[in-house]
Motif scaffolding. Sequence first.
Motif, PDB file in Angstrom:
ATOM      1  N   CYS A 161       1.847   5.048  -8.527  1.00 48.98           N
ATOM      2  CA  CYS A 161       0.879   5.937  -7.875  1.00 48.98           C
ATOM      3  C   CYS A 161      -0.187   6.414  -8.849  1.00 48.98           C
ATOM      4  CB  CYS A 161       1.581   7.129  -7.254  1.00 48.98           C
ATOM      5  SG  CYS A 161       2.053   6.857  -5.549  1.00 48.98           S
ATOM      6  N   SER A 196       5.407  15.020   2.113  1.00 50.03           N
ATOM      7  CA  SER A 196       5.877  13.659   1.823  1.00 50.03           C
ATOM      8  C   SER A 196       6.680  13.089   2.980  1.00 50.03           C
ATOM      9  CB  SER A 196       6.704  13.659   0.534  1.00 50.03           C
ATOM     10  OG  SER A 196       7.903  14.367   0.718  1.00 50.03           O
ATOM     11  N   GLU A 256       9.501  21.201  -5.661  1.00 49.08           N
ATOM     12  CA  GLU A 256      10.021  20.034  -4.944  1.00 49.08           C
ATOM     13  C   GLU A 256       9.881  20.254  -3.449  1.00 49.08           C
ATOM     14  OE1 GLU A 256      11.295  21.480  -7.802  1.00 49.08           O
ATOM     15  OE2 GLU A 256      13.432  21.035  -7.580  1.00 49.08           O
ATOM     16  N   PHE A 299       6.073  14.169  -6.345  1.00 45.06           N
ATOM     17  CA  PHE A 299       6.094  15.546  -6.829  1.00 45.06           C
ATOM     18  C   PHE A 299       7.247  16.342  -6.208  1.00 45.06           C
ATOM     19  CE2 PHE A 299       1.739  14.235  -7.465  1.00 45.06           C
ATOM     20  CZ  PHE A 299       1.413  14.786  -8.693  1.00 45.06           C
ATOM     21  N   SER A 300       7.992  15.703  -5.331  1.00 41.09           N
ATOM     22  CA  SER A 300       8.993  16.450  -4.579  1.00 41.09           C
ATOM     23  C   SER A 300      10.409  16.127  -5.033  1.00 41.09           C
ATOM     24  CB  SER A 300       8.837  16.161  -3.091  1.00 41.09           C
ATOM     25  OG  SER A 300       9.185  14.830  -2.807  1.00 41.09           O
ATOM     26  N   CYS A 358      -1.752   2.029  -6.049  1.00 37.76           N
ATOM     27  CA  CYS A 358      -1.751   3.388  -5.524  1.00 37.76           C
ATOM     28  C   CYS A 358      -1.997   3.346  -4.026  1.00 37.76           C
ATOM     29  CB  CYS A 358      -2.816   4.208  -6.219  1.00 37.76           C
ATOM     30  SG  CYS A 358      -3.390   5.577  -5.248  1.00 37.76           S
ATOM     31  N   PHE A 382       2.858   9.295  -2.190  1.00 38.13           N
ATOM     32  CA  PHE A 382       2.201  10.004  -3.284  1.00 38.13           C
ATOM     33  C   PHE A 382       2.859  11.361  -3.508  1.00 38.13           C
ATOM     34  CE2 PHE A 382      -0.908  12.961  -4.946  1.00 38.13           C
ATOM     35  CZ  PHE A 382      -1.343  12.293  -6.073  1.00 38.13           C
ATOM     36  N   PHE A 383       2.979  12.125  -2.445  1.00 38.30           N
ATOM     37  CA  PHE A 383       3.546  13.470  -2.564  1.00 38.30           C
ATOM     38  C   PHE A 383       5.026  13.436  -2.923  1.00 38.30           C
ATOM     39  CE2 PHE A 383      -0.190  14.762   0.036  1.00 38.30           C
ATOM     40  CZ  PHE A 383      -0.696  15.703  -0.854  1.00 38.30           C
ATOM     41  N   ALA A 384       5.711  12.395  -2.492  1.00 45.69           N
ATOM     42  CA  ALA A 384       7.136  12.275  -2.820  1.00 45.69           C
ATOM     43  C   ALA A 384       7.347  12.281  -4.327  1.00 45.69           C
ATOM     44  CB  ALA A 384       7.708  11.003  -2.209  1.00 45.69           C
ATOM     45  N   GLN A 434       0.836  -1.190   0.000  1.00 43.11           N
ATOM     46  CA  GLN A 434       0.000   0.000   0.000  1.00 43.11           C
ATOM     47  C   GLN A 434       0.879   1.250   0.000  1.00 43.11           C
ATOM     48  OE1 GLN A 434      -3.112  -1.309  -0.740  1.00 43.11           O
ATOM     49  NE2 GLN A 434      -4.058  -0.045   0.843  1.00 43.11           N
ATOM     50  N   ILE A 435       0.597   2.140  -0.900  1.00 43.45           N
ATOM     51  CA  ILE A 435       1.365   3.381  -0.942  1.00 43.45           C
ATOM     52  C   ILE A 435       0.640   4.457  -0.142  1.00 43.45           C
ATOM     53  CG2 ILE A 435       2.267   5.185  -2.427  1.00 43.45           C
ATOM     54  CD1 ILE A 435       2.727   3.045  -4.517  1.00 43.45           C
ATOM     55  N   SER A 436       1.410   5.228   0.572  1.00 38.22           N
ATOM     56  CA  SER A 436       0.865   6.225   1.495  1.00 38.22           C
ATOM     57  C   SER A 436       0.840   7.620   0.884  1.00 38.22           C
ATOM     58  CB  SER A 436       1.744   6.247   2.726  1.00 38.22           C
ATOM     59  OG  SER A 436       3.071   6.506   2.315  1.00 38.22           O
ATOM     60  N   TYR A 437       0.223   8.546   1.613  1.00 35.55           N
ATOM     61  CA  TYR A 437       0.261   9.958   1.260  1.00 35.55           C
ATOM     62  C   TYR A 437       1.697  10.417   1.031  1.00 35.55           C
ATOM     63  CZ  TYR A 437      -4.536  11.487   2.175  1.00 35.55           C
ATOM     64  OH  TYR A 437      -5.879  11.709   2.112  1.00 35.55           O
ATOM     65  N   GLU A 438       2.568  10.087   1.968  1.00 39.67           N
ATOM     66  CA  GLU A 438       3.971  10.465   1.859  1.00 39.67           C
ATOM     67  C   GLU A 438       4.495  10.092   0.490  1.00 39.67           C
ATOM     68  OE1 GLU A 438       2.349   9.176   4.596  1.00 39.67           O
ATOM     69  OE2 GLU A 438       3.950   8.044   5.556  1.00 39.67           O
ATOM     70  N   LEU A 455      -3.921   4.550  -1.666  1.00 42.09           N
ATOM     71  CA  LEU A 455      -4.235   5.619  -0.714  1.00 42.09           C
ATOM     72  C   LEU A 455      -5.669   5.494  -0.243  1.00 42.09           C
ATOM     73  CD1 LEU A 455      -2.622   8.379  -2.851  1.00 42.09           C
ATOM     74  CD2 LEU A 455      -1.818   7.675  -0.624  1.00 42.09           C
TER      75      LEU A 455
END
Lengths: 108, 108
Positions: A56, B14, B7, A13-14, B98, A9-11, A3-7, B100
């Motif tokens: 993701c 993240s 980023e 884009f970071s 995904c 997901f946002f990673a 399971q992929i987390s919020y972290e 989430l």
Amino acid sequence: MKQISYENFFANFSNKTRLGILTALMDGPLSVSEIVDKVGGEQSNVSHHLESLRKCSILNVKKEGKKRIYSLNKKTVYPMLELVEKHVGGCGGSCEECGLCSPVGERK
Amino acid sequence: MKQISYENFFANFSNKTRLGILTALMDGPLSVSEIVDKVGGEQSNVSHHLESLRKCSILNVKKEGKKRIYSLNKKTVYPMLELVEKHVGGCGGSCEECGLCSPVGERK
DNA sequence: TTCTCATATGAAATTTGTTTCATATAAACA
DNA sequence: TGTTTATATGAAACAAATTTCATATGAGAA
């Protein structure tokens, strides 16, 4: 079946390289080698990032002969980036601290 | 006067500790020590993260005696998280890749 | 088949981010 | 002033993510 987390997901884009990939795909779907041409760097590195983005559902893939064509999940990516632009707007586009005040490609 | 990039902005979402801080502040503004109580860990670590979030205007601060009261920039944070929820909705809330598919606090 | 091209994959090397630790600052109060 | 409380800060220690490197896989062409 991780399971992929919020972290996680946002990673996606970071990171400069991944944002470069997203930017490259804004003009339309591309194969891996075309993406590599656009963003530069090692093919294997780009490939690792593509995998992460795809996991993701930020990107979609389809096979085409021996190529893999990646495309943006525009429904998610565009609103995401727009939200950031809007956030910056809140500081008048010239905030010294937040500083998200120019197009994606022009930042470091 | 360092310009912060996309980023950087997304990096603030993240990380587990920082998401914990955001979640903690959803019930309203809190002082640093109250945040520490809620999210656990070292005071100095929380402080470092608060600084990072504040620099991107994801959080606001105000002084109150010797305390500093941090609050959410709801205008940015809520739509951001909602966008992710919506993205997940796209895979029916049970996507294996995904993933989430549960509230912030319940993920690792 | 064998060869080449396009892409993926795993692991080591490297870079970057996070946490901890020790200490500084600053406000309130005795 | 000296002490306590709340928070911040810098640097070292540690952990995690990224990049590179070597190689694997798989599809199409010769």
